[in-house]
Design an enzyme around this catalytic site. Structure first.
Site, PDB file in Angstrom:
ATOM      1  N   HIS A 183       0.848  -1.195   0.000  1.00  0.00           N
ATOM      2  CA  HIS A 183       0.000   0.000   0.000  1.00  0.00           C
ATOM      3  C   HIS A 183       0.881   1.241   0.000  1.00  0.00           C
ATOM      4  O   HIS A 183       1.932   1.240   0.614  1.00  0.00           O
ATOM      5  CB  HIS A 183      -0.934   0.018   1.212  1.00  0.00           C
ATOM      6  CG  HIS A 183      -2.099   0.921   1.026  1.00  0.00           C
ATOM      7  ND1 HIS A 183      -2.035   2.266   1.303  1.00  0.00           N
ATOM      8  CD2 HIS A 183      -3.340   0.679   0.543  1.00  0.00           C
ATOM      9  CE1 HIS A 183      -3.203   2.807   1.006  1.00  0.00           C
ATOM     10  NE2 HIS A 183      -4.017   1.867   0.538  1.00  0.00           N
ATOM     11  N   ASP A 189      -8.010  -5.190  -1.077  1.00  0.00           N
ATOM     12  CA  ASP A 189      -8.379  -6.043  -2.206  1.00  0.00           C
ATOM     13  C   ASP A 189      -8.094  -7.528  -1.974  1.00  0.00           C
ATOM     14  O   ASP A 189      -8.528  -8.362  -2.760  1.00  0.00           O
ATOM     15  CB  ASP A 189      -7.641  -5.580  -3.475  1.00  0.00           C
ATOM     16  CG  ASP A 189      -8.210  -4.285  -4.017  1.00  0.00           C
ATOM     17  OD1 ASP A 189      -9.440  -4.134  -3.996  1.00  0.00           O
ATOM     18  OD2 ASP A 189      -7.426  -3.421  -4.453  1.00  0.00           O
TER      19      ASP A 189
HETATM   20  C1  LIG Z   1      -7.696  -0.224  -3.340  1.00  0.00           C
HETATM   21  C2  LIG Z   1      -6.267  -0.149  -3.637  1.00  0.00           C
HETATM   22  O1  LIG Z   1      -5.868   0.541  -4.546  1.00  0.00           O
HETATM   23  S1  LIG Z   1      -5.186  -0.998  -2.648  1.00  0.00           S
HETATM   24  C3  LIG Z   1      -3.834  -1.414  -3.725  1.00  0.00           C
HETATM   25  C4  LIG Z   1      -4.248  -2.445  -4.727  1.00  0.00           C
HETATM   26  N1  LIG Z   1      -3.124  -2.848  -5.595  1.00  0.00           N
HETATM   27  C5  LIG Z   1      -2.489  -4.003  -5.450  1.00  0.00           C
HETATM   28  O2  LIG Z   1      -2.783  -4.823  -4.587  1.00  0.00           O
HETATM   29  C6  LIG Z   1      -1.404  -4.276  -6.454  1.00  0.00           C
HETATM   30  C7  LIG Z   1      -0.134  -4.791  -5.786  1.00  0.00           C
HETATM   31  N2  LIG Z   1       0.507  -3.748  -5.015  1.00  0.00           N
HETATM   32  C8  LIG Z   1       1.267  -2.787  -5.606  1.00  0.00           C
HETATM   33  O3  LIG Z   1       1.474  -2.791  -6.818  1.00  0.00           O
HETATM   34  C9  LIG Z   1       1.842  -1.700  -4.746  1.00  0.00           C
HETATM   35  O4  LIG Z   1       2.077  -2.168  -3.430  1.00  0.00           O
HETATM   36  C10 LIG Z   1       0.961  -0.423  -4.720  1.00  0.00           C
HETATM   37  C11 LIG Z   1       0.613   0.004  -6.143  1.00  0.00           C
HETATM   38  C12 LIG Z   1      -0.328  -0.707  -3.972  1.00  0.00           C
HETATM   39  C13 LIG Z   1       1.707   0.685  -3.998  1.00  0.00           C
HETATM   40  O5  LIG Z   1       2.754   1.037  -4.808  1.00  0.00           O
HETATM   41  P1  LIG Z   1       3.981   1.968  -4.392  1.00  0.00           P
HETATM   42  O6  LIG Z   1       3.711   2.704  -3.162  1.00  0.00           O
HETATM   43  O7  LIG Z   1       4.317   2.745  -5.618  1.00  0.00           O
HETATM   44  O8  LIG Z   1       5.118   0.939  -4.069  1.00  0.00           O
HETATM   45  P2  LIG Z   1       6.087   0.272  -5.139  1.00  0.00           P
HETATM   46  O9  LIG Z   1       5.312  -0.389  -6.223  1.00  0.00           O
HETATM   47  O10 LIG Z   1       7.102   1.299  -5.532  1.00  0.00           O
HETATM   48  O11 LIG Z   1       6.741  -0.834  -4.236  1.00  0.00           O
HETATM   49  C14 LIG Z   1       7.822  -0.631  -3.314  1.00  0.00           C
HETATM   50  C15 LIG Z   1       8.606  -1.925  -3.218  1.00  0.00           C
HETATM   51  O12 LIG Z   1       7.780  -2.959  -2.706  1.00  0.00           O
HETATM   52  C16 LIG Z   1       7.589  -3.975  -3.664  1.00  0.00           C
HETATM   53  N3  LIG Z   1       6.166  -4.317  -3.692  1.00  0.00           N
HETATM   54  C17 LIG Z   1       5.131  -3.479  -3.459  1.00  0.00           C
HETATM   55  N4  LIG Z   1       3.988  -4.149  -3.563  1.00  0.00           N
HETATM   56  C18 LIG Z   1       4.315  -5.407  -3.878  1.00  0.00           C
HETATM   57  C19 LIG Z   1       3.566  -6.561  -4.123  1.00  0.00           C
HETATM   58  N5  LIG Z   1       2.223  -6.521  -4.084  1.00  0.00           N
HETATM   59  N6  LIG Z   1       4.198  -7.698  -4.418  1.00  0.00           N
HETATM   60  C20 LIG Z   1       5.556  -7.747  -4.449  1.00  0.00           C
HETATM   61  N7  LIG Z   1       6.329  -6.684  -4.235  1.00  0.00           N
HETATM   62  C21 LIG Z   1       5.701  -5.531  -3.953  1.00  0.00           C
HETATM   63  C22 LIG Z   1       7.983  -3.364  -5.004  1.00  0.00           C
HETATM   64  O13 LIG Z   1       8.391  -4.324  -5.931  1.00  0.00           O
HETATM   65  C23 LIG Z   1       9.085  -2.446  -4.575  1.00  0.00           C
HETATM   66  O14 LIG Z   1      10.239  -3.223  -4.341  1.00  0.00           O
HETATM   67  P3  LIG Z   1      11.687  -2.698  -4.802  1.00  0.00           P
HETATM   68  O15 LIG Z   1      11.908  -1.452  -4.006  1.00  0.00           O
HETATM   69  O16 LIG Z   1      12.560  -3.831  -4.442  1.00  0.00           O
HETATM   70  O17 LIG Z   1      11.560  -2.432  -6.270  1.00  0.00           O
HETATM   71  O1  LIG Z   2      -5.583   4.757  -0.861  1.00  0.00           O
HETATM   72  C1  LIG Z   2      -5.107   4.160  -1.822  1.00  0.00           C
HETATM   73  O2  LIG Z   2      -4.067   4.522  -2.429  1.00  0.00           O
HETATM   74  C2  LIG Z   2      -5.728   2.922  -2.332  1.00  0.00           C
HETATM   75  C3  LIG Z   2      -6.770   2.373  -1.439  1.00  0.00           C
HETATM   76  O3  LIG Z   2      -6.498   1.693  -0.473  1.00  0.00           O
HETATM   77  C4  LIG Z   2      -8.156   2.714  -1.725  1.00  0.00           C
HETATM   78  O4  LIG Z   2      -8.434   3.453  -2.677  1.00  0.00           O
HETATM   79  O5  LIG Z   2      -9.044   2.221  -1.010  1.00  0.00           O
END
Ligand SMILES: CC(=O)SCCNC(=O)CCNC(=O)[C@H](O)C(C)(C)COP(=O)(O)OP(=O)(O)OC[C@H]1O[C@@H](n2cnc3c(N)ncnc32)[C@H](O)[C@@H]1OP(=O)(O)O
Ligand SMILES: O=C([O-])CC(=O)C(=O)O
Length: 379
Positions: A265, A316
């Protein structure tokens, strides 16, 4: 090139404060989610209805019994779609992505809204009411049309949680399903400046109409890094298939540098407080359906991802297995998220209209400079 911007670039706008808002506070350190001053745990333990929470998000105060009864009726009596929207849903291809259909239907409904040319605040509240009332009708009507069935006539006596199942299946849900879905709707209602809400506010801040703002938001929610993750989580569970295969699947995915959907997150550094409730509901829904394997697999995935990456599940993750155990098709998971989040989007759009300023950040220019035009014959 001379720099005319005061601030420096932050990738993904991480931790950048882009506006003030009274609606929602996300405490990423402590793992708390607050709607207008009320902790979500308190709203759920106090058995609030989703309608009450919408009222709270829009008005900043909890409604009295009379106010919530009136508000609930206002929403319930606006569920019926206009014939133009039904015609659109019947005409669109039957294998379309449900989020794309929803995005286009919201945009289309705006053209026919009876307040289309009225941009007063009161008219925007009426449009917001139609949006929260009709997004679930669009989602369920298209699903039935896809299956060769007629849409169900809405029943204004039902709660928003019960109505969703009634519109989808033509039958009222049992008490457990209604309560569980009511909680899921509350948990997904708002989340500060998440990507889709930000989209909605950016659109609203140009003084464009509320339907345009919500259309932007639906398009943004669809992406798998945001609301689209819940569908991807269920696809992953189905692909893994059984508990004994979880470890090797996750090991391989991480070795391939793939993201595990439903984890991580931007704001929470601890457990997402919504996941706490959804984990319980996933277990209970599985037990009631006589199949706890999706919950058990989810538990092993959770432990493995925590061990290997130190990442917590987000909203999610457990919503996926919960919805699946309630018998909901996975292509509806993200549209269901929209059925709830439209309450938060509209709250933010109304707040933006109340105190508007155009949202227009800067980009740090990283392109070429000083090039001279070369006539096409010389290139
Ligand atoms: C309702 C919502 O929107 S909740 C979020 C729903 N999205 C997901 O579940 C998709 C999976 N999760 C992700 O892609 C990310 O955690 C996000 C998009 C939610 C947040 O992204 P950011 O804050 O930009 O973090 P970012 O993607 O830069 O990740 C930071 C580090 O953690 C790792 N990481 C983050 N999430 C994950 C994951 N789900 N699985 C594996 N590694 C992960 C990244 O690979 C990165 O590692 P690195 O520094 O070695 O490259
Ligand atoms: O806040 C965020 O970036 C994503 C999230 O958890 C939501 O939209 O519920």
């Amino acid at each position: 090139m001379a720099k005319d911007s005061q601030t420096s670039f932050v990738a993904g706008l991480e931790d950048v404060v882009a506006n003030t808002s009274d609606i929602c506070y996300v405490d990423g350190k402590e793992g708390r989610l607050i709607y207008q001053g009320y902790d979500i745990h308190d709203l759920i333990n106090g058995k609030a209805t989703f309608e009450e929470v919408i009222y709270l998000l829009w008005n900043g105060v909890l409604p009295s019994a009379a106010e919530v009864a009136k508000f609930t009726q206002q929403i319930a009596t606006q569920r019926t779609l206009r014939p133009e929207v039904i015609r659109f849903l019947k005409g669109v291809r039957k294998d379309a992505n449900a989020m794309e259909v929803l995005r286009t239907a919201v945009s289309y409904a705006g053209i026919y809204d009876e307040d289309n040319s009225d941009e007063s605040f009161e008219a925007n509240v009426r449009k917001a009411t139609r949006l929260v009332a009709q997004v679930p009708t669009v989602v369920t009507a298209y699903e039935r049309i896809r299956q060769g069935l007629e849409p169900v006539e809405p029943d204004a006596s039902l709660s928003m949680a019960a109505s969703f199942f009634y519109l989808l299946r033509g039958a009222k849900p049992d008490e457990f399903t209604e309560n569980a879905f009511n909680i899921a709707l509350i948990l997904h209602a708002d989340h500060e400046l998440n990507a889709s809400t930000f989209s909605a506010r950016v659109t609203a801040a140009t003084l464009s109409d509320i339907y345009s703002a919500i259309t932007s938001a639906v398009g943004t929610l669809k992406g798998p890094l945001h609301g689209g993750a819940n569908e991807q989580v269920m696809k992953m569970l189905l692909e893994i298939g059984s508990v004994d295969k979880v470890q090797s699947y996750i090991d391989q995915a991480l070795a391939d540098r793939k993201k595990i959907m439903g984890f991580g997150h931007r704001v929470y550094r601890t457990e997402d407080p919504r996941a706490t409730h959804l984990r319980h509901l996933s277990k209970e829904a599985g037990e009631r359906a006589g199949n706890t394997s999706w919950y058990e697999m989810s538990q092993v995935i959770e432990r493995t991802v925590m061990d290997k990456k130190g990442l917590n599940p987000n909203v999610d993750f457990y919503s996926a297995s919960m919805y699946y155990s309630l018998g909901l098709p996975l292509h509806l998971f993200t549209p269901i998220f929209a059925c709830s989040r439209v309450s938060g989007w509209t709250a933010h759009v109304l707040e933006q209209y109340r105190n508007n300023r155009l949202i227009r950040p800067r980009a740090e220019y990283t392109g070429a400079t000083g090039l001279r035009y070369v006539p096409i014959s010389q290139r």
